[in-house]
Design an enzyme around this catalytic site. Sequence first.
Site, PDB file in Angstrom:
ATOM      1  N   SER A 143       0.866  -1.188   0.000  1.00 32.83           N
ATOM      2  CA  SER A 143       0.000   0.000   0.000  1.00 32.83           C
ATOM      3  C   SER A 143       0.893   1.227   0.000  1.00 32.83           C
ATOM      4  O   SER A 143       2.080   1.141   0.342  1.00 32.83           O
ATOM      5  CB  SER A 143      -0.852  -0.011   1.278  1.00 32.83           C
ATOM      6  OG  SER A 143      -1.523   1.214   1.465  1.00 32.83           O
ATOM      7  N   TYR A 156      -1.836  -0.912  10.568  1.00 32.13           N
ATOM      8  CA  TYR A 156      -1.995  -1.261   9.143  1.00 32.13           C
ATOM      9  C   TYR A 156      -0.711  -0.936   8.382  1.00 32.13           C
ATOM     10  O   TYR A 156      -0.203  -1.746   7.593  1.00 32.13           O
ATOM     11  CB  TYR A 156      -3.177  -0.487   8.556  1.00 32.13           C
ATOM     12  CG  TYR A 156      -3.417  -0.719   7.077  1.00 32.13           C
ATOM     13  CD1 TYR A 156      -3.999  -1.907   6.630  1.00 32.13           C
ATOM     14  CD2 TYR A 156      -3.054   0.242   6.130  1.00 32.13           C
ATOM     15  CE1 TYR A 156      -4.227  -2.124   5.277  1.00 32.13           C
ATOM     16  CE2 TYR A 156      -3.286   0.035   4.780  1.00 32.13           C
ATOM     17  CZ  TYR A 156      -3.870  -1.146   4.355  1.00 32.13           C
ATOM     18  OH  TYR A 156      -4.092  -1.358   3.005  1.00 32.13           O
TER      19      TYR A 156
HETATM   20  N1  NAP Z   1      -8.540  -0.332  -1.765  1.00 36.29           N
HETATM   21  C1  NAP Z   1      -7.461   0.387  -1.452  1.00 36.29           C
HETATM   22  O1  NAP Z   1      -7.504   1.626  -1.436  1.00 36.29           O
HETATM   23  C2  NAP Z   1      -6.155  -0.284  -1.126  1.00 36.29           C
HETATM   24  C3  NAP Z   1      -5.008   0.505  -1.050  1.00 36.29           C
HETATM   25  C4  NAP Z   1      -3.805  -0.105  -0.727  1.00 36.29           C
HETATM   26  C5  NAP Z   1      -3.749  -1.452  -0.493  1.00 36.29           C
HETATM   27  N2  NAP Z   1      -4.885  -2.203  -0.550  1.00 36.29           N
HETATM   28  C6  NAP Z   1      -4.796  -3.636  -0.255  1.00 36.29           C
HETATM   29  O2  NAP Z   1      -5.450  -4.365  -1.274  1.00 36.29           O
HETATM   30  C7  NAP Z   1      -5.818  -5.644  -0.773  1.00 36.29           C
HETATM   31  C8  NAP Z   1      -7.244  -5.965  -1.201  1.00 36.29           C
HETATM   32  O3  NAP Z   1      -8.135  -5.097  -0.535  1.00 36.29           O
HETATM   33  P1  NAP Z   1      -9.388  -4.423  -1.264  1.00 36.29           P
HETATM   34  O4  NAP Z   1      -9.117  -2.987  -1.331  1.00 36.29           O
HETATM   35  O5  NAP Z   1      -9.719  -5.138  -2.474  1.00 36.29           O
HETATM   36  O6  NAP Z   1     -10.503  -4.603  -0.107  1.00 36.29           O
HETATM   37  P2  NAP Z   1     -11.800  -5.518  -0.038  1.00 36.29           P
HETATM   38  O7  NAP Z   1     -12.742  -5.193  -1.124  1.00 36.29           O
HETATM   39  O8  NAP Z   1     -12.286  -5.368   1.383  1.00 36.29           O
HETATM   40  O9  NAP Z   1     -11.240  -6.979  -0.266  1.00 36.29           O
HETATM   41  C9  NAP Z   1     -10.501  -7.638   0.726  1.00 36.29           C
HETATM   42  C10 NAP Z   1     -10.436  -9.103   0.362  1.00 36.29           C
HETATM   43  O10 NAP Z   1      -9.670  -9.769   1.362  1.00 36.29           O
HETATM   44  C11 NAP Z   1     -10.377 -10.911   1.764  1.00 36.29           C
HETATM   45  N3  NAP Z   1     -10.075 -11.285   3.140  1.00 36.29           N
HETATM   46  C12 NAP Z   1     -10.142 -10.540   4.267  1.00 36.29           C
HETATM   47  N4  NAP Z   1      -9.845 -11.302   5.335  1.00 36.29           N
HETATM   48  C13 NAP Z   1      -9.581 -12.545   4.856  1.00 36.29           C
HETATM   49  C14 NAP Z   1      -9.215 -13.773   5.435  1.00 36.29           C
HETATM   50  N5  NAP Z   1      -9.062 -13.903   6.777  1.00 36.29           N
HETATM   51  N6  NAP Z   1      -9.039 -14.845   4.646  1.00 36.29           N
HETATM   52  C15 NAP Z   1      -9.201 -14.750   3.307  1.00 36.29           C
HETATM   53  N7  NAP Z   1      -9.532 -13.618   2.683  1.00 36.29           N
HETATM   54  C16 NAP Z   1      -9.723 -12.534   3.466  1.00 36.29           C
HETATM   55  C17 NAP Z   1     -11.837 -10.587   1.592  1.00 36.29           C
HETATM   56  O11 NAP Z   1     -12.568 -11.802   1.359  1.00 36.29           O
HETATM   57  P3  NAP Z   1     -13.546 -12.497   2.428  1.00 36.29           P
HETATM   58  O12 NAP Z   1     -14.057 -11.436   3.352  1.00 36.29           O
HETATM   59  O13 NAP Z   1     -14.609 -13.112   1.557  1.00 36.29           O
HETATM   60  O14 NAP Z   1     -12.691 -13.525   3.103  1.00 36.29           O
HETATM   61  C18 NAP Z   1     -11.807  -9.763   0.313  1.00 36.29           C
HETATM   62  O15 NAP Z   1     -11.880 -10.585  -0.810  1.00 36.29           O
HETATM   63  C19 NAP Z   1      -5.598  -5.576   0.746  1.00 36.29           C
HETATM   64  O16 NAP Z   1      -4.395  -6.222   1.066  1.00 36.29           O
HETATM   65  C20 NAP Z   1      -5.487  -4.090   1.011  1.00 36.29           C
HETATM   66  O17 NAP Z   1      -4.745  -3.798   2.173  1.00 36.29           O
HETATM   67  C21 NAP Z   1      -6.083  -1.651  -0.877  1.00 36.29           C
END
Ligand code: NAP
Length: 248
Positions: A143, A156
């Site tokens: 991130s 985080y």
């Molecule tokens: N969106 C942003 O602005 C942003 C920025 C920087 C980095 N990121 C990173 O991108 C990645 C994806 O996040 P996102 O933005 O796409 O958010 P999201 O829409 O909330 O997706 C998060 C995903 O992680 C899964 N997850 C959470 N806990 C889990 C567990 N214990 N076991 C298996 N899967 C789990 C969730 O699936 P289930 O709940 O179905 O298990 C979901 O598919 C993360 O690592 C986040 O830190 C996002």
Amino acid sequence: MNNNIEGKVVVITGASSGLGEATARHLSGQGAVVVLGARRIERIRALADELNAAGNKALAVQTDVTDPDQVQALVDAAVEAFGRIDVMINNAGIMPHSPLDRGKVDDWNRTIDVNIKGVLYGIGAALPYMEQQKSGHIINVSSVAGHKVGLNNAVYSATKHAVRAISEGLRQEVKPYNLRTTVVSPGAVATELPDSITEADVSKGIHEFYAEYAIPADSFARAVAFAISQPEDVDINEILFRPTSQAL
Ligand SMILES: NC(=O)c1ccc[n+]([C@@H]2O[C@H](COP(=O)([O-])OP(=O)(O)OC[C@H]3O[C@@H](n4cnc5c(N)ncnc54)[C@H](OP(=O)(O)O)[C@@H]3O)[C@@H](O)[C@H]2O)c1
């Protein structure tokens, strides 16, 4: 198609929403075989059904990344079904921001378990197969918070700094096996991620920030596709991107 994506077996954790879901769709559209892991099995099953119906190959495996056995089972299922694993995308993550003095110990532990240990379990599960194949690509999701610390995101941010440290260590270790490693660090991208914040006031601020700045999840999927699609002798180690309007 000679895009260096077609036919590759790609395992994606956190494929039930946001960046993981968008990446599954994008890579599938480029001819990849996608193996989807997440806890919400109905979502990844529906996505796999949709991709299979479109003539591509996809498999859904219910996976909690905090359990190393389940992560191993996800990777094993990919190899069993499709014969190999070419790309492991350790994407699952949560972001329950809060000030440290609120003492949200459960949030701290969950964040460390999913964002750090989950990535390690993904690496640990994929690496033996890739080392044996003498080919493969591990993509970890950090991130902007893995590059700089902001207000209320100490834990985080620590986990995302850890992902970068682990990725750099991995990069150096896998040279004898011809493996590639990429760490992708997005800025604000519109997903369900802010919903993981458990403190109402912090959640409100982050939701407002995302409403103003966040860009579509395709941005991430294209960055991942860029890294995978390079010729095998090109190793894209880091990608950092933000919405054009995001200053922080
Ligand atoms: N969106 C942003 O602005 C942003 C920025 C920087 C980095 N990121 C990173 O991108 C990645 C994806 O996040 P996102 O933005 O796409 O958010 P999201 O829409 O909330 O997706 C998060 C995903 O992680 C899964 N997850 C959470 N806990 C889990 C567990 N214990 N076991 C298996 N899967 C789990 C969730 O699936 P289930 O709940 O179905 O298990 C979901 O598919 C993360 O690592 C986040 O830190 C996002």
